[in-house]
Design a protein around this motif. Structure first.
Motif, PDB file in Angstrom:
ATOM      1  N   PRO A  17       0.848  -1.205   0.000  1.00  0.00           N
ATOM      2  CA  PRO A  17       0.000   0.000   0.000  1.00  0.00           C
ATOM      3  C   PRO A  17       0.882   1.253   0.000  1.00  0.00           C
ATOM      4  O   PRO A  17       1.903   1.295   0.678  1.00  0.00           O
ATOM      5  N   PRO A  18       0.504   2.276  -0.778  1.00  0.00           N
ATOM      6  CA  PRO A  18       1.302   3.493  -0.816  1.00  0.00           C
ATOM      7  C   PRO A  18       1.242   4.310   0.476  1.00  0.00           C
ATOM      8  O   PRO A  18       2.131   5.102   0.758  1.00  0.00           O
ATOM      9  N   TYR A  19       0.193   4.097   1.264  1.00  0.00           N
ATOM     10  CA  TYR A  19       0.044   4.787   2.547  1.00  0.00           C
ATOM     11  C   TYR A  19      -0.861   3.916   3.414  1.00  0.00           C
ATOM     12  O   TYR A  19      -1.575   3.046   2.901  1.00  0.00           O
ATOM     13  N   PRO A  20      -0.838   4.093   4.730  1.00  0.00           N
ATOM     14  CA  PRO A  20      -1.641   3.250   5.613  1.00  0.00           C
ATOM     15  C   PRO A  20      -3.124   3.290   5.249  1.00  0.00           C
ATOM     16  O   PRO A  20      -3.692   4.355   5.023  1.00  0.00           O
ATOM     17  N   GLY A  21      -3.719   2.123   5.148  1.00  0.00           N
ATOM     18  CA  GLY A  21      -5.140   2.003   4.845  1.00  0.00           C
ATOM     19  C   GLY A  21      -5.465   1.942   3.365  1.00  0.00           C
ATOM     20  O   GLY A  21      -6.613   1.716   2.994  1.00  0.00           O
ATOM     21  N   ALA A  22      -4.475   2.127   2.509  1.00  0.00           N
ATOM     22  CA  ALA A  22      -4.704   2.099   1.056  1.00  0.00           C
ATOM     23  C   ALA A  22      -4.681   0.659   0.545  1.00  0.00           C
ATOM     24  O   ALA A  22      -4.090  -0.228   1.164  1.00  0.00           O
ATOM     25  N   LYS A  23      -5.316   0.454  -0.602  1.00  0.00           N
ATOM     26  CA  LYS A  23      -5.248  -0.843  -1.257  1.00  0.00           C
ATOM     27  C   LYS A  23      -3.838  -1.042  -1.807  1.00  0.00           C
ATOM     28  O   LYS A  23      -3.189  -0.078  -2.213  1.00  0.00           O
ATOM     29  N   PRO A  24      -3.352  -2.290  -1.831  1.00  0.00           N
ATOM     30  CA  PRO A  24      -2.012  -2.533  -2.368  1.00  0.00           C
ATOM     31  C   PRO A  24      -1.907  -2.151  -3.845  1.00  0.00           C
ATOM     32  O   PRO A  24      -2.842  -2.314  -4.616  1.00  0.00           O
ATOM     33  N   CYS A  25      -0.760  -1.623  -4.197  1.00  0.00           N
ATOM     34  CA  CYS A  25      -0.424  -1.267  -5.575  1.00  0.00           C
ATOM     35  C   CYS A  25       0.868  -1.979  -5.951  1.00  0.00           C
ATOM     36  O   CYS A  25       1.579  -2.501  -5.088  1.00  0.00           O
ATOM     37  N   LEU A  26       1.177  -1.984  -7.237  1.00  0.00           N
ATOM     38  CA  LEU A  26       2.451  -2.538  -7.685  1.00  0.00           C
ATOM     39  C   LEU A  26       3.560  -1.595  -7.221  1.00  0.00           C
ATOM     40  O   LEU A  26       3.538  -0.408  -7.547  1.00  0.00           O
ATOM     41  N   LEU A  27       4.491  -2.103  -6.447  1.00  0.00           N
ATOM     42  CA  LEU A  27       5.606  -1.299  -5.949  1.00  0.00           C
ATOM     43  C   LEU A  27       6.783  -1.494  -6.905  1.00  0.00           C
ATOM     44  O   LEU A  27       7.376  -2.561  -6.976  1.00  0.00           O
ATOM     45  N   ILE A  28       7.085  -0.450  -7.663  1.00  0.00           N
ATOM     46  CA  ILE A  28       8.115  -0.528  -8.691  1.00  0.00           C
ATOM     47  C   ILE A  28       9.444  -0.063  -8.101  1.00  0.00           C
ATOM     48  O   ILE A  28       9.617   1.125  -7.814  1.00  0.00           O
ATOM     49  N   ASP A  29      10.362  -0.998  -7.926  1.00  0.00           N
ATOM     50  CA  ASP A  29      11.679  -0.674  -7.376  1.00  0.00           C
ATOM     51  C   ASP A  29      12.420   0.300  -8.287  1.00  0.00           C
ATOM     52  O   ASP A  29      12.283   0.250  -9.511  1.00  0.00           O
ATOM     53  N   ALA A  30      13.244   1.135  -7.680  1.00  0.00           N
ATOM     54  CA  ALA A  30      13.998   2.148  -8.417  1.00  0.00           C
ATOM     55  C   ALA A  30      14.903   1.534  -9.486  1.00  0.00           C
ATOM     56  O   ALA A  30      15.204   2.186 -10.479  1.00  0.00           O
ATOM     57  N   GLU A  31      15.286   0.278  -9.327  1.00  0.00           N
ATOM     58  CA  GLU A  31      16.143  -0.367 -10.333  1.00  0.00           C
ATOM     59  C   GLU A  31      15.438  -0.492 -11.687  1.00  0.00           C
ATOM     60  O   GLU A  31      16.094  -0.583 -12.716  1.00  0.00           O
ATOM     61  N   TYR A  32      14.108  -0.458 -11.709  1.00  0.00           N
ATOM     62  CA  TYR A  32      13.341  -0.536 -12.956  1.00  0.00           C
ATOM     63  C   TYR A  32      13.123   0.836 -13.602  1.00  0.00           C
ATOM     64  O   TYR A  32      12.713   0.917 -14.747  1.00  0.00           O
ATOM     65  N   TRP A  33      13.346   1.907 -12.868  1.00  0.00           N
ATOM     66  CA  TRP A  33      13.026   3.244 -13.353  1.00  0.00           C
ATOM     67  C   TRP A  33      13.852   3.662 -14.562  1.00  0.00           C
ATOM     68  O   TRP A  33      13.403   4.472 -15.361  1.00  0.00           O
ATOM     69  N   ASP A  34      15.044   3.147 -14.692  1.00  0.00           N
ATOM     70  CA  ASP A  34      15.897   3.524 -15.826  1.00  0.00           C
ATOM     71  C   ASP A  34      15.481   2.858 -17.131  1.00  0.00           C
ATOM     72  O   ASP A  34      15.920   3.263 -18.204  1.00  0.00           O
ATOM     73  N   ASP A  35      14.662   1.826 -17.047  1.00  0.00           N
ATOM     74  CA  ASP A  35      14.195   1.125 -18.254  1.00  0.00           C
ATOM     75  C   ASP A  35      12.963   1.862 -18.794  1.00  0.00           C
ATOM     76  O   ASP A  35      11.820   1.518 -18.504  1.00  0.00           O
ATOM     77  N   ARG A  36      13.229   2.899 -19.583  1.00  0.00           N
ATOM     78  CA  ARG A  36      12.176   3.771 -20.103  1.00  0.00           C
ATOM     79  C   ARG A  36      11.106   2.987 -20.865  1.00  0.00           C
ATOM     80  O   ARG A  36       9.912   3.209 -20.677  1.00  0.00           O
ATOM     81  N   ASP A  37      11.508   2.075 -21.736  1.00  0.00           N
ATOM     82  CA  ASP A  37      10.539   1.323 -22.543  1.00  0.00           C
ATOM     83  C   ASP A  37       9.618   0.478 -21.668  1.00  0.00           C
ATOM     84  O   ASP A  37       8.404   0.439 -21.877  1.00  0.00           O
ATOM     85  N   TRP A  38      10.191  -0.210 -20.683  1.00  0.00           N
ATOM     86  CA  TRP A  38       9.406  -1.066 -19.795  1.00  0.00           C
ATOM     87  C   TRP A  38       8.426  -0.234 -18.965  1.00  0.00           C
ATOM     88  O   TRP A  38       7.243  -0.559 -18.864  1.00  0.00           O
ATOM     89  N   LEU A  39       8.927   0.842 -18.379  1.00  0.00           N
ATOM     90  CA  LEU A  39       8.088   1.695 -17.534  1.00  0.00           C
ATOM     91  C   LEU A  39       6.986   2.374 -18.346  1.00  0.00           C
ATOM     92  O   LEU A  39       5.835   2.461 -17.906  1.00  0.00           O
ATOM     93  N   THR A  40       7.326   2.813 -19.552  1.00  0.00           N
ATOM     94  CA  THR A  40       6.336   3.442 -20.434  1.00  0.00           C
ATOM     95  C   THR A  40       5.245   2.447 -20.807  1.00  0.00           C
ATOM     96  O   THR A  40       4.050   2.778 -20.773  1.00  0.00           O
ATOM     97  N   GLU A  41       5.624   1.220 -21.128  1.00  0.00           N
ATOM     98  CA  GLU A  41       4.630   0.201 -21.476  1.00  0.00           C
ATOM     99  C   GLU A  41       3.742  -0.126 -20.275  1.00  0.00           C
ATOM    100  O   GLU A  41       2.531  -0.300 -20.411  1.00  0.00           O
TER     101      GLU A  41
END
Length: 139
Positions: free
Chosen positions: A90-114
């Motif tokens: 969850p991004p904050y207490p009480g929120a529904k879980p979301c996909l947590l994207i590790d910073a190691e994936y942030w540099d892959d522009r094509d993957w993140l854009t898709e």
């Protein structure tokens, strides 16, 4: 505007300016700018401040949040198929879980854009806001 109203209005405005100057977002604006830039190929990607953090919108749909410098993408079946090895939190207490994207994936522009593109396509359009009446009351 009457003199008393103008004075009260000025005090309120001054207080709001002081509050705004003292508010700090938990996430670094550089992080937000980087994510928006990396995913700009997915469509019209914009960040909006929300409750001290940021909502990330793609073509008018909120697809992600940046909270405490972490990227959370709204889960959809299409998004999960791309982000197979990504955990959820969850991004904050009480929120529904979301996909947590590790910073190691942030540099892959094509993957993140898709990921943003398919997630936005799978999410429903936001409901139109009800129009507020612009009634004025006499004081």
């Amino acid at each position: 505007m009457f003199a008393g109203q103008q004075s009260r209005h000025s005090r309120v405005l001054s207080s709001l300016v002081q509050i705004a100057q003292n508010v700090t977002m938990a996430s670094d604006l550089k992080t937000v700018t980087f994510i928006v830039d990396q995913t700009s190929g997915a469509g019209d990607v914009r960040a909006k401040p929300m409750f001290g953090e940021y909502g990330i919108y793609c073509d008018g749909k909120m697809v992600a949040m940046i909270c405490d410098d972490q990227l959370f993408v709204k889960p959809t079946p299409a998004g999960r198929s791309i982000a197979r090895n990504v955990g959820e939190a969850p991004p904050y207490p009480g929120a529904k879980p979301c996909l947590l994207i590790d910073a190691e994936y942030w540099d892959d522009r094509d993957w993140l854009t898709e990921l943003f593109r398919v997630s936005a396509a799978a999410l429903p359009r936001p409901r139109p806001r009800a129009k507020r009446s612009s009634s004025t009351k006499a004081e």
